[in-house]
Every structure is written in structure tokens, then in C-alpha cells.
Design a protein around this motif. Structure first.
Motif, PDB file in Angstrom:
ATOM      1  N   GLU A  92       0.879  -1.156   0.000  1.00 57.25           N
ATOM      2  CA  GLU A  92       0.000   0.000   0.000  1.00 57.25           C
ATOM      3  C   GLU A  92       0.925   1.215   0.000  1.00 57.25           C
ATOM      4  N   VAL A  94       1.277   4.992   0.263  1.00 56.64           N
ATOM      5  CA  VAL A  94       0.484   6.123   0.767  1.00 56.64           C
ATOM      6  C   VAL A  94       1.258   7.417   0.520  1.00 56.64           C
ATOM      7  N   ARG A  96       1.053  11.558   1.313  1.00 60.59           N
ATOM      8  CA  ARG A  96       0.360  12.492   2.219  1.00 60.59           C
ATOM      9  C   ARG A  96       0.777  13.939   1.959  1.00 60.59           C
ATOM     10  N   ALA A 100      -2.775  13.443   8.920  1.00 60.70           N
ATOM     11  CA  ALA A 100      -4.104  12.913   9.261  1.00 60.70           C
ATOM     12  C   ALA A 100      -3.958  11.430   9.594  1.00 60.70           C
ATOM     13  N   LEU A 103      -0.859   8.744  10.593  1.00 60.70           N
ATOM     14  CA  LEU A 103       0.371   9.550  10.740  1.00 60.70           C
ATOM     15  C   LEU A 103       0.279  10.408  11.995  1.00 60.70           C
ATOM     16  N   ARG A 106       0.477   7.849  15.052  1.00 59.79           N
ATOM     17  CA  ARG A 106       1.771   7.193  15.287  1.00 59.79           C
ATOM     18  C   ARG A 106       2.823   8.157  15.812  1.00 59.79           C
ATOM     19  N   PHE A 123       3.258   0.301   3.173  1.00 61.53           N
ATOM     20  CA  PHE A 123       2.736  -0.682   4.120  1.00 61.53           C
ATOM     21  C   PHE A 123       2.577  -2.010   3.384  1.00 61.53           C
ATOM     22  N   ASP A 131      -1.225  -4.848   8.179  1.00 58.96           N
ATOM     23  CA  ASP A 131      -0.518  -3.933   7.267  1.00 58.96           C
ATOM     24  C   ASP A 131       0.649  -3.182   7.910  1.00 58.96           C
ATOM     25  N   ASP A 177      -4.548  12.898   1.690  1.00 59.87           N
ATOM     26  CA  ASP A 177      -3.658  11.745   1.474  1.00 59.87           C
ATOM     27  C   ASP A 177      -4.404  10.701   0.648  1.00 59.87           C
ATOM     28  N   PHE A 178      -3.691   9.715   0.165  1.00 68.83           N
ATOM     29  CA  PHE A 178      -4.333   8.634  -0.585  1.00 68.83           C
ATOM     30  C   PHE A 178      -3.417   7.419  -0.620  1.00 68.83           C
ATOM     31  N   LYS A 179      -4.028   6.295  -0.951  1.00 71.35           N
ATOM     32  CA  LYS A 179      -3.293   5.032  -1.067  1.00 71.35           C
ATOM     33  C   LYS A 179      -3.414   4.522  -2.496  1.00 71.35           C
ATOM     34  N   ALA A 200      -8.800   7.525  -0.270  1.00 69.39           N
ATOM     35  CA  ALA A 200      -8.175   8.857  -0.222  1.00 69.39           C
ATOM     36  C   ALA A 200      -8.916   9.703   0.801  1.00 69.39           C
ATOM     37  N   ARG A 217     -15.706   5.734   9.016  1.00 68.18           N
ATOM     38  CA  ARG A 217     -14.779   5.264  10.051  1.00 68.18           C
ATOM     39  C   ARG A 217     -15.083   5.903  11.401  1.00 68.18           C
TER      40      ARG A 217
HETATM   41  N1  UDP Z   1      -5.799   3.625   3.213  1.00 72.20           N
HETATM   42  C1  UDP Z   1      -6.413   2.684   2.406  1.00 72.20           C
HETATM   43  N2  UDP Z   1      -6.382   1.373   2.807  1.00 72.20           N
HETATM   44  C2  UDP Z   1      -5.778   0.950   3.928  1.00 72.20           C
HETATM   45  C3  UDP Z   1      -5.152   1.911   4.748  1.00 72.20           C
HETATM   46  C4  UDP Z   1      -5.178   3.237   4.366  1.00 72.20           C
HETATM   47  O1  UDP Z   1      -6.964   3.014   1.356  1.00 72.20           O
HETATM   48  O2  UDP Z   1      -5.779  -0.265   4.214  1.00 72.20           O
HETATM   49  C5  UDP Z   1      -5.800   5.032   2.816  1.00 72.20           C
HETATM   50  C6  UDP Z   1      -6.673   5.882   3.731  1.00 72.20           C
HETATM   51  O3  UDP Z   1      -7.966   6.010   3.206  1.00 72.20           O
HETATM   52  C7  UDP Z   1      -5.963   7.216   3.718  1.00 72.20           C
HETATM   53  C8  UDP Z   1      -4.490   6.852   3.492  1.00 72.20           C
HETATM   54  O4  UDP Z   1      -4.488   5.536   2.946  1.00 72.20           O
HETATM   55  O5  UDP Z   1      -6.403   8.000   2.639  1.00 72.20           O
HETATM   56  C9  UDP Z   1      -3.652   6.890   4.748  1.00 72.20           C
HETATM   57  O6  UDP Z   1      -4.257   6.088   5.732  1.00 72.20           O
HETATM   58  P1  UDP Z   1      -3.662   6.037   7.220  1.00 72.20           P
HETATM   59  O7  UDP Z   1      -2.307   5.442   7.195  1.00 72.20           O
HETATM   60  O8  UDP Z   1      -3.797   7.370   7.833  1.00 72.20           O
HETATM   61  O9  UDP Z   1      -4.526   4.960   7.954  1.00 72.20           O
HETATM   62  P2  UDP Z   1      -5.988   4.999   8.596  1.00 72.20           P
HETATM   63  O10 UDP Z   1      -6.130   6.261   9.350  1.00 72.20           O
HETATM   64  O11 UDP Z   1      -6.905   4.889   7.418  1.00 72.20           O
HETATM   65  O12 UDP Z   1      -5.964   3.783   9.458  1.00 72.20           O
END
Ligand code: UDP
Length: 236
Positions: A92, A94, A96, A100, A103, A106, A123, A131, A177-179, A200, A217
Motif C-alpha cells: 500500500e 500512501v 500524504r 491525518a 500519521l 503514530r 505498508f 498492514d 492523502d491517498f493510497k 483517499a 470510520r
Molecule cells: N488507506 C487505504 N487502505 C488501507 C489503509 C489506508 O486506502 O488499508 C488510505 C486511507 O484512506 C488514507 C491513506 O491511505 O487516505 C492513509 O491512511 P492512514 O495510514 O492514515 O490509515 P488509517 O487512518 O486509514 O488507518
């Protein structure tokens, strides 16, 4: 191209089902109405989500398509997309622009602040391991992708970010952000999977209200309403 015929279910994801076709080079991605979060621990059926996500994803992919090599071919109907059958690299990726989500959590940072430059993170795609985050060094050592592939992936991910950040910004939306995911296809690295408000963070520019899956969420409002605002704004 002639539409390939839908075959057996190949993979059942959390929000998508992937089917083989009668052509081994192509597969069909069906966008389901399932909304999931926290590695599937929260799960609901949200009627209309699959269709909206597909429309948004199609608009984004078609906007990127002249500059980014991609698995996306076309949509087949309101819930299905044809893609090249890439070998998915289990990462994955990501990108940013603002702090948000994980991030902030952590590193004990305040959500909402700008980052001075886009931050890229990797990830491992593994539900069993939740992950875990990887460095480029882990990725090479564990043979997940080689260094040349990672150079391409990093460059493409940052390029996608530059294009989409501007695309959304002029339409009144902040790309927080986006993945993305990538796959191998006859020696090329292609953008695969989806880019949508499921993957995203998209905030209203005016008041930073959340339009994406964080609504689901963190119970921040009706998911469909947010996705409809995005769809309308980008002409999806
Ligand atoms: N994201 C995703 N799939 C995942 C984890 C994250 O599409 O399994 C996307 C999430 O929607 C965000 C970005 O990746 O836009 C960063 O996610 P983050 O690491 O902040 O994790 P989260 O808060 O979603 O657990």
C-alpha cells in the motif's frame, strides 16, 4: 476492445470482488456496497456506494490516463470495471500532503497541519499482520519489489499526487492523502486497484469538512452524501 466474458470469482476483497475473464490478460473488478474500516472490524452495507465509487474512480483514472500507465481499461456497467490482469505488488503506497489518520496517531502530531513536502510511506498488504509499515530497505530485503521497480513506483506515486492535488484543488477539494497499489504487466509497472474516497482523504476546501470514508470510520456524517458531493464537484 470486445468485452471479455465474466468468469469465476478470483478474489473477494473487502469492498470489491475480482473476476477472471475469458481473456487471461484482463479481469473484472466489481465495486460492492460494503463499507469496512479498522481492518474489517467495522462493516456495513451502504446502498449506492459501489456505483458512486466506480463513477469517481473512473473520472480520476481517465483524468490520469494520458500521463500515468495504468491497469484501468474502461467501465463495463454501473458497478464493474475492466482492468489488465497485473501481478499486484503487495504494497500500500500512501502519499500524504497533510497530517491525518495514522500519521497523526503514530507520531503524536496534530491532524490537519500541512506537510512541507509530500510524504510517501509503504505498508505491507497483509490483513493478518495488520498492514505493517515498511522501509525501502525492507522491501528490497524481503524481495517484495526490486530497486528499479521502487524507483518507478515512487516517481509514479508522487506524479499522481501532483496531478490529483491540483485536480481536486481547482474543484474546491483538498487531497489530504491517498493510497495506491501497483502491479507488474509484461515488464511494465502499472497503477492498479482503485483511487476513490474509500482510499483517499478528501476535505472540503472551505471548511475542511470530511467528504471521504472517514465519515464512516469515525461517524462524521452520511457517507453517500459526502461521496455525492465529490462526484458532483469533479464531474463524475
Ligand atoms: N488507506 C487505504 N487502505 C488501507 C489503509 C489506508 O486506502 O488499508 C488510505 C486511507 O484512506 C488514507 C491513506 O491511505 O487516505 C492513509 O491512511 P492512514 O495510514 O492514515 O490509515 P488509517 O487512518 O486509514 O488507518
Amino acid at each position: 476492445m470486445n468485452n471479455p466474458k465474466k468468469g469465476a470469482l478470483l478474489y473477494q476483497g473487502k469492498a470489491k470482488s475480482v473476476y477472471k475473464t475469458d481473456d487471461p490478460d484482463y479481469l473484472i473488478m466489481h465495486f460492492n456496497d460494503d463499507a469496512t474500516a479498522f481492518n474489517g472490524k467495522k462493516h456495513e452495507i451502504v446502498e449506492g456506494k459501489g456505483e458512486l465509487n466506480l463513477r469517481i474512480c473512473k473520472r480520476i483514472f481517465e483524468f490520469l490516463s494520458d500521463r500515468i500507465p495504468m491497469a484501468y481499461v474502461e467501465t463495463l456497467n454501473k458497478k464493474e470495471m475492466l482492468q489488465k490482469n497485473v501481478e499486484i505488488i503487495p504494497l500500500e503506497v500512501v502519499v500524504r500532503n497533510k497530517i491525518a489518520g495514522s500519521l497523526a496517531k503514530r507520531f503524536g502530531k496534530k491532524a490537519g497541519s500541512d506537510l512541507p513536502f509530500p510524504v510517501i510511506e509503504y505498508f505491507l498488504k497483509s490483513d493478518d499482520l495488520d498492514d505493517p509499515q515498511l522501509t525501502r530497505s525492507h522491501i528490497a530485503a524481503f524481495n517484495i519489489a526490486n530497486r528499479t521497480e521502487m524507483e518507478i513506483i515512487e516517481e509514479l506515486a508522487l506524479q499522481i499526487n501532483t496531478i490529483l492535488k491540483h485536480f481536486f484543488s481547482v474543484r474546491g477539494i483538498v487531497l489530504v492523502d491517498f493510497k495506491v497499489e501497483f502491479g507488474r504487466y509484461y515488464g511494465d509497472i502499472l497503477l492498479a486497484d482503485e483511487i476513490s474516497p474509500d482510499s483517499a482523504r478528501l476535505w472540503e476546501k472551505q471548511d475542511e469538512s470530511v467528504l471521504d470514508k472517514d465519515r464512516f470510520r469515525h461517524n462524521l456524517g452520511d457517507l453517500i452524501e459526502g461521496y455525492k458531493i465529490i462526484a458532483k464537484r469533479i464531474g463524475a
